[in-house]
Design a protein around this motif. Structure first.
Motif, PDB file in Angstrom:
ATOM      1  N   THR A  48       0.863  -1.286   0.004  1.00 56.47           N
ATOM      2  CA  THR A  48      -0.049  -0.119   0.116  1.00 56.47           C
ATOM      3  C   THR A  48       0.928   1.278  -0.014  1.00 56.47           C
ATOM      4  OG1 THR A  48      -1.711  -1.224   1.151  1.00 56.47           O
ATOM      5  CG2 THR A  48      -1.903   1.267   1.312  1.00 56.47           C
ATOM      6  N   LYS A  49       1.991   1.308   0.770  1.00 55.51           N
ATOM      7  CA  LYS A  49       2.696   2.365   0.679  1.00 55.51           C
ATOM      8  C   LYS A  49       3.406   2.532  -0.740  1.00 55.51           C
ATOM      9  CE  LYS A  49       5.734   3.416   3.831  1.00 55.51           C
ATOM     10  NZ  LYS A  49       6.946   3.448   4.697  1.00 55.51           N
ATOM     11  N   ARG A  50       3.805   1.419  -1.280  1.00 57.54           N
ATOM     12  CA  ARG A  50       4.545   1.507  -2.521  1.00 57.54           C
ATOM     13  C   ARG A  50       3.583   2.064  -3.592  1.00 57.54           C
ATOM     14  NH1 ARG A  50       6.651  -3.557  -1.417  1.00 57.54           N
ATOM     15  NH2 ARG A  50       5.251  -4.437  -2.564  1.00 57.54           N
ATOM     16  N   MET A  51       2.253   1.706  -3.529  1.00 56.20           N
ATOM     17  CA  MET A  51       1.133   2.344  -4.366  1.00 56.20           C
ATOM     18  C   MET A  51       0.906   3.810  -4.162  1.00 56.20           C
ATOM     19  SD  MET A  51      -0.708   1.420  -6.866  1.00 56.20           S
ATOM     20  CE  MET A  51      -2.037   2.275  -7.810  1.00 56.20           C
ATOM     21  N   SER A  52       1.067   4.151  -2.830  1.00 54.59           N
ATOM     22  CA  SER A  52       0.649   5.542  -2.496  1.00 54.59           C
ATOM     23  C   SER A  52       1.739   6.335  -3.390  1.00 54.59           C
ATOM     24  CB  SER A  52       0.606   5.679  -1.002  1.00 54.59           C
ATOM     25  OG  SER A  52       0.408   7.080  -0.717  1.00 54.59           O
ATOM     26  N   SER A  53       3.044   5.788  -3.086  1.00 53.30           N
ATOM     27  CA  SER A  53       4.297   6.705  -3.628  1.00 53.30           C
ATOM     28  C   SER A  53       4.332   6.471  -5.266  1.00 53.30           C
ATOM     29  CB  SER A  53       5.582   5.978  -3.249  1.00 53.30           C
ATOM     30  OG  SER A  53       5.717   6.036  -1.797  1.00 53.30           O
ATOM     31  N   TYR A  54       3.726   5.594  -5.698  1.00 56.90           N
ATOM     32  CA  TYR A  54       3.554   5.503  -7.045  1.00 56.90           C
ATOM     33  C   TYR A  54       2.411   6.306  -7.521  1.00 56.90           C
ATOM     34  CZ  TYR A  54       2.535   3.608 -11.847  1.00 56.90           C
ATOM     35  OH  TYR A  54       2.362   3.481 -13.157  1.00 56.90           O
TER      36      TYR A  54
END
Length: 203
Positions: A80-86
Motif C-alpha cells: 500500500t505504501k508503494r502504491m501511494s508513492s507510485y
C-alpha cells in the motif's frame, strides 16, 4: 598415531551427522510452517496469492496465527505504501494535462491510499503490541479488524473514482495495480479474522 587418526575421523563423522540432523530439523519445521500457511490461506479470497506472498516467511510464522496475521499485515502495508508513492509520481506529470477528470481521480486515489497506509500502519502497530486477555484483547483485535476493513474500503474507493474517466493506459494501469493491492489487503484481513476466531474459541 593410528588411534589419534581414528578418533579424529570419529569426531568428524559425529559432527557431520549432527549438522545434518540439525538441517533436517529446520527443513521439517519450515515445511510444517509452510503447510500451515497454505491451510490458513485457503480461508482467504485469493489463496494462491496469499501463499505466494507469505511463503518466504515460513521460518518466522512457525505455525502461529498471530505471527501470520502480523506478517500478512506487514506485506499489505508495504504494498500500500508503494502504491501511494507510485500515485504521487504519476500525479505530478499528469497535472500538466488538460484532463480534469483524470487529475481529480488521481488526487482522490492518492488521498485514499494515504488513508489506507495510516489505517494499515495502525493495525500493524496494534498487532505487534497485543496485551492482556479477555475483553482487553478482544478490544485490541477489533480495532485491527476495523482499521483493516477501512483500508480495504479506501483502496476500493480509488477504482470507483475512475469510473467516469475515459479508458486509457493510465486508467488501466492504476486500476490494475489497485486491484492487486486490494487482494493482498483482503487476504490480510481474512487472516486477522481467522486469528480472532481462534481467540474466541480459546476464551
Amino acid at each position: 598415531m593410528k588411534t589419534d587418526g581414528y578418533f579424529l575421523l570419529l569426531a568428524l563423522f559425529l559432527t557431520a551427522n549432527s549438522a545434518a540432523a540439525g538441517s533436517a530439523g529446520v527443513s521439517v519445521s519450515t515445511k510444517k510452517s509452510s503447510e500451515f500457511i497454505r491451510r490458513s490461506c485457503s480461508a482467504t479470497l485469493y489463496p494462491q496469492l496469499c501463499y505466494r506472498s507469505l511463503y518466504n516467511y515460513s521460518n518466522k510464522v512457525k505455525g502461529d496465527p498471530a505471527r501470520l496475521a502480523v506478517i500478512a499485515i506487514g506485506v499489505s502495508f508495504s504494498g500500500t505504501k508503494r502504491m501511494s508513492s507510485y500515485l504521487s509520481s504519476v500525479l505530478i506529470p499528469a497535472e500538466t494535462r488538460p484532463d480534469p477528470l483524470s487529475i481529480a481521480a488521481l488526487r482522490d486515489c492518492r488521498s485514499v491510499f494515504r488513508s489506507a497506509v495510516e489505517q494499515i500502519g495502525n493495525s500493524l502497530k496494534q498487532m505487534r503490541n497485543l496485551t492482556g486477555a479477555g475483553e482487553e484483547l478482544a478490544f485490541q483485535v477489533s480495532n485491527v479488524q476495523t482499521w483493516m476493513s477501512a483500508a480495504l474500503t479506501d483502496e476500493a474507493t480509488c477504482t470507483d473514482g475512475f469510473e467516469e474517466v475515459a479508458d486509457g493506459p493510465m486508467k488501466h494501469d492504476i486500476c490494475n495495480r489497485t486491484v492487486k493491492v486490494m487482494q493482498v489487503t483482503s487476504n490480510a484481513l481474512a487472516l486477522v479474522n481467522n486469528f480472532v476466531a481462534k481467540i474466541i474459541i480459546i476464551s
